[in-house]
Write a protein that holds these residues in place. Structure first.
Motif, short mmCIF file in Angstrom:
data_model
loop_
_atom_site.label_atom_id
_atom_site.label_comp_id
_atom_site.label_asym_id
_atom_site.label_seq_id
_atom_site.Cartn_x
_atom_site.Cartn_y
_atom_site.Cartn_z
N ASN A 73 -4.12 31.19 -2.43
CA ASN A 73 -5.78 30.52 -2.64
C ASN A 73 -5.79 31.71 -1.68
OD1 ASN A 73 -5.63 28.26 -4.41
ND2 ASN A 73 -5.06 26.83 -2.70
N TYR A 74 -5.69 32.17 -0.62
CA TYR A 74 -6.24 33.20 -0.21
C TYR A 74 -5.31 34.35 0.66
CZ TYR A 74 -3.95 30.62 3.42
OH TYR A 74 -3.27 29.87 4.80
N VAL A 75 -5.92 35.26 1.05
CA VAL A 75 -5.04 36.93 1.69
C VAL A 75 -5.50 36.94 3.10
CG1 VAL A 75 -3.97 38.76 1.33
CG2 VAL A 75 -3.65 37.47 -0.12
N ILE A 76 -4.96 36.89 4.01
CA ILE A 76 -5.90 37.25 5.43
C ILE A 76 -4.84 38.15 6.08
CG2 ILE A 76 -5.95 36.30 7.59
CD1 ILE A 76 -6.46 33.68 6.30
N GLY A 77 -5.58 39.12 6.08
CA GLY A 77 -4.47 40.33 7.05
C GLY A 77 -5.74 40.82 8.54
N ILE A 78 -5.19 40.86 9.68
CA ILE A 78 -6.15 40.77 11.05
C ILE A 78 -4.97 41.97 11.73
CG2 ILE A 78 -7.12 39.51 13.20
CD1 ILE A 78 -7.22 37.07 11.78
N SER A 79 -5.51 42.77 12.50
CA SER A 79 -5.60 43.88 13.51
C SER A 79 -5.63 43.95 14.53
CB SER A 79 -4.41 45.28 12.46
OG SER A 79 -6.59 45.89 12.38
N GLN A 107 -9.96 27.01 5.51
CA GLN A 107 -11.60 25.81 4.79
C GLN A 107 -12.10 25.82 3.30
OE1 GLN A 107 -10.95 22.88 6.11
NE2 GLN A 107 -12.99 21.65 4.52
N ALA A 108 -13.00 27.07 3.33
CA ALA A 108 -12.95 27.49 2.34
C ALA A 108 -12.01 27.31 0.94
CB ALA A 108 -14.10 29.12 1.68
N ALA A 109 -10.62 28.03 1.28
CA ALA A 109 -9.98 28.21 0.06
C ALA A 109 -9.07 26.47 -0.38
CB ALA A 109 -8.06 29.26 0.68
N SER A 110 -8.89 26.30 0.45
CA SER A 110 -9.17 24.30 0.62
C SER A 110 -10.14 24.02 -0.40
CB SER A 110 -8.77 23.91 1.47
OG SER A 110 -9.86 23.95 2.38
N GLU A 111 -11.31 24.70 -0.65
CA GLU A 111 -12.11 23.93 -1.89
C GLU A 111 -11.68 24.74 -2.80
OE1 GLU A 111 -15.01 23.25 1.01
OE2 GLU A 111 -14.52 22.21 2.25
N ARG A 112 -11.55 25.54 -3.01
CA ARG A 112 -11.10 26.94 -4.08
C ARG A 112 -10.88 26.14 -5.04
NH1 ARG A 112 -7.53 30.11 -5.71
NH2 ARG A 112 -8.23 31.83 -7.14
N ARG A 113 -11.48 26.11 -6.45
CA ARG A 113 -11.57 25.73 -7.66
C ARG A 113 -10.33 25.86 -8.11
NH1 ARG A 113 -16.65 27.48 -8.95
NH2 ARG A 113 -15.56 28.73 -9.91
N PRO A 114 -9.55 25.66 -8.86
CA PRO A 114 -8.16 26.51 -9.54
C PRO A 114 -8.16 27.44 -10.69
CG PRO A 114 -7.86 23.96 -9.68
CD PRO A 114 -9.28 23.89 -9.05
N ASP A 115 -9.75 27.22 -11.72
CA ASP A 115 -9.54 28.15 -12.01
C ASP A 115 -10.83 29.99 -11.34
OD1 ASP A 115 -12.42 26.79 -11.42
OD2 ASP A 115 -12.66 26.90 -14.10
N ALA A 116 -10.84 29.86 -10.18
CA ALA A 116 -11.49 30.41 -9.23
C ALA A 116 -10.65 32.06 -9.94
CB ALA A 116 -11.25 30.51 -8.18
N ALA A 118 -9.84 34.89 -8.37
CA ALA A 118 -9.16 35.84 -7.94
C ALA A 118 -8.88 34.77 -6.67
CB ALA A 118 -9.93 36.77 -7.53
N PRO A 119 -7.91 34.82 -5.77
CA PRO A 119 -7.92 34.24 -4.38
C PRO A 119 -8.76 35.01 -3.63
CG PRO A 119 -6.15 35.93 -4.64
CD PRO A 119 -6.22 36.00 -5.94
N TYR A 120 -9.18 33.82 -2.50
CA TYR A 120 -10.36 34.46 -0.86
C TYR A 120 -9.55 35.10 -0.31
CZ TYR A 120 -13.30 30.87 -3.10
OH TYR A 120 -13.95 30.30 -3.89
N ASP A 121 -10.54 35.95 0.31
CA ASP A 121 -9.85 36.77 1.36
C ASP A 121 -10.33 36.86 3.20
OD1 ASP A 121 -10.97 40.07 1.12
OD2 ASP A 121 -10.71 39.72 -0.65
N LEU A 122 -9.82 37.99 3.07
CA LEU A 122 -10.31 38.09 4.94
C LEU A 122 -9.63 38.79 5.07
CD1 LEU A 122 -11.98 37.15 7.80
CD2 LEU A 122 -10.27 36.16 8.44
N SER A 144 -15.87 38.74 4.87
CA SER A 144 -14.94 38.27 3.73
C SER A 144 -14.82 37.13 2.29
CB SER A 144 -15.02 36.66 5.14
OG SER A 144 -14.57 34.98 4.80
N TYR A 145 -14.14 37.56 1.56
CA TYR A 145 -15.01 36.50 0.34
C TYR A 145 -13.93 35.37 0.25
CZ TYR A 145 -14.66 36.77 -4.63
OH TYR A 145 -15.70 36.74 -5.88
N THR A 146 -15.23 34.58 -0.73
CA THR A 146 -15.48 33.18 -0.49
C THR A 146 -15.47 33.23 -2.02
OG1 THR A 146 -16.79 32.76 0.52
CG2 THR A 146 -14.56 32.40 1.28
N GLY A 147 -15.62 34.17 -3.07
CA GLY A 147 -16.43 34.03 -4.25
C GLY A 147 -18.08 34.17 -4.32
N GLY A 148 -18.44 34.68 -5.23
CA GLY A 148 -19.83 35.55 -5.51
C GLY A 148 -18.92 37.56 -5.77
#
Length: 288
Positions: A73-79, A107-116, A118-122, A144-148
């Motif tokens: 559902n998501y990919v996160i990278g923080i440095s 939180q946004a990824a937990s509500e992501r539609r299965p047919d979205a 691409a996964p969300y990413d930070l 932070s990408y949560t669609g669009g």
């Protein structure tokens, strides 16, 4: 003729009484001996030990550990910059900012539609801008990408006073309205000039040029109103001798221009700032 000796009759009751008196005397002696032995063997009472004071709680610096998470559902990278860990209060601010951004994405990824599609990413990176005994600055940049069509920009600047263990805010530096009027005027002039140069490079026709100047110019004026809130993101510019030669005000996409213009910055020189700085901070600047 034999003589008869007459003895007085023996009293049974007086014999019993004598034996009882003897028994009581023996019993009393035995009890006295036992009591004396008990007193010798029993340990002397000891004073209650003083209560042990609780050990002080261990104080540890906030850990700054890079984060890499990959799920369906998501990919996160923080440095983080390792040098920031030297300042626990600053490290806590960075960690809090990153944790909030991560929590929003999860939180946004937990509500992501299965047919979205691409996964969300930070993606969030902290970098050291300045590290000195008097002033420390860290820049946070990412998205932070949560669609669009594109991600939401993440932009924050942390300017830290190590000797006071607190964050330096724009409203601390310039406490009066007059100062923000001067800064706003200077920044607007620089941004309008840069806008004109970009439009000239695009070689637009007169009508389109006028429309872009009007809409983008309005964004500049609204995003640089004379208030500390519009100039909250800034970083020091170091000059000769370690003094600050300017402050670089940083504006995220959409604040003073469309998303396509990206992050914009304006350096306001110390000569413009000095008349309006709070007295306790003038010594940080060249000429102060």
């Amino acid at each position: 003729m034999e003589s008869v000796v007459v003895r007085p009759p023996v009293s049974v009751s007086s014999g019993r009484a004598s034996r009882w008196v003897l028994f009581r005397a023996v019993l009393l002696i035995v009890l006295l001996i036992l009591c004396a032995a008990c007193r010798r063997e029993a340990p002397a009472p000891q004073p209650a030990p003083a209560a042990t004071p609780p050990a002080p709680a261990a104080v540890s610096a906030t850990e700054l550990k890079d984060v890499v998470e990959t799920t369906s559902n998501y990919v996160i990278g923080i440095s983080y910059p390792p040098a920031a860990a030297k300042y626990p209060g600053l490290a806590a601010e960075l960690r809090r900012y990153a944790d909030d951004a991560r929590a929003e994405l999860v939180q946004a990824a937990s509500e992501r539609r299965p047919d979205a599609p691409a996964p969300y990413d930070l993606s969030l990176s902290f970098s050291m801008v300045m590290d000195s005994p008097a002033l420390v600055a860290v820049a946070a940049d990412g998205s932070s990408y949560t669609g669009g069509a594109h991600g939401a920009p993440l932009l924050e600047r942390f300017v830290w006073l190590p000797q006071e263990n607190r964050r330096l805010l724009a409203s601390d530096l310039v406490p009066g309205k007059q100062g923000w009027n001067a800064i706003s005027g200077y920044v607007r002039e620089q941004l309008h000039t840069a806008l004109s140069q970009r439009i000239d490079a695009d070689d637009l026709d007169a009508a389109e040029r006028a429309e872009v100047i009007k809409s983008a110019g309005q964004m500049i004026d609204e995003g640089t109103e004379a208030d500390a809130a519009h100039f909250a993101q800034f970083e020091p510019v170091v000059g000769v001798g370690g003094k600050l030669s300017a402050l670089r005000f940083v504006f995220a996409p959409y604040q003073v221009g469309p998303y396509s213009d990206g992050t914009q910055t304006v350096d306001v020189p110390a000569s413009v700032l000095l008349p309006f700085l709070a007295p306790e901070y003038r010594g940080l600047f060249a000429g102060g």
